[in-house]
Design a protein around this motif. Sequence first.
Motif, mmCIF file in Angstrom:
data_model
loop_
_atom_site.group_PDB
_atom_site.id
_atom_site.type_symbol
_atom_site.label_atom_id
_atom_site.label_comp_id
_atom_site.label_asym_id
_atom_site.label_seq_id
_atom_site.Cartn_x
_atom_site.Cartn_y
_atom_site.Cartn_z
ATOM 1 N N PHE A 26 2.515 0.805 7.342
ATOM 2 C CA PHE A 26 2.043 1.242 8.145
ATOM 3 C C PHE A 26 2.121 0.757 9.671
ATOM 4 N N LEU A 31 -7.055 0.514 8.357
ATOM 5 C CA LEU A 31 -7.014 1.477 7.624
ATOM 6 C C LEU A 31 -7.554 1.135 6.348
ATOM 7 N N TYR A 32 -8.060 2.024 5.541
ATOM 8 C CA TYR A 32 -8.679 1.716 4.373
ATOM 9 C C TYR A 32 -8.329 2.803 3.319
ATOM 10 N N VAL A 92 -5.299 7.464 2.111
ATOM 11 C CA VAL A 92 -5.483 6.177 3.372
ATOM 12 C C VAL A 92 -6.057 7.121 4.371
ATOM 13 N N TYR A 93 -7.373 6.292 4.907
ATOM 14 C CA TYR A 93 -8.089 6.951 5.977
ATOM 15 C C TYR A 93 -7.960 5.689 7.225
ATOM 16 N N GLY A 94 -8.157 6.426 8.223
ATOM 17 C CA GLY A 94 -8.472 5.292 9.450
ATOM 18 C C GLY A 94 -9.325 6.098 10.621
ATOM 19 N N ASP A 101 -13.667 9.467 10.862
ATOM 20 C CA ASP A 101 -12.939 8.893 9.750
ATOM 21 C C ASP A 101 -11.802 10.090 9.454
ATOM 22 N N TRP A 104 -4.990 9.645 7.177
ATOM 23 C CA TRP A 104 -3.793 8.950 7.870
ATOM 24 C C TRP A 104 -2.575 9.584 7.249
#
Length: 105
Positions: A26, A31-32, A92-94, A101, A104
């Motif tokens: 990325f 990011l998680y 994937v989140y950011g 939240d 992504w």
Amino acid sequence: PAHAPSGPPAPAFFVVVHGQVESAEFAVDDLYVRYGFACGPEWRVVDGVETGLSQIARRAPGPDKRVLWNFPIDVSFKSTTPSGWPRLALSVYGLDGFGRDVPWP
């Protein structure tokens, strides 16, 4: 009190998922990963957790664009039918500009 045996156990299918979400490329940080399994009504989790959330991770300094999570996934499922086989969904989140939240792209 004794009871009569009810016969042999019903045949079963087992699916064991053992692995990790290691990394992804990325151009942004913080990011998680969220994961979850979807399966048919006959499937049951017999060990582990079917949903999870990783830590927030950043890219290492330099040209490498990989975000490293090394996030383990360990779960076992059981069913008497293969219909509705477990399926893994990864997202994937950011955080957006407002600190919310968001998935992504």
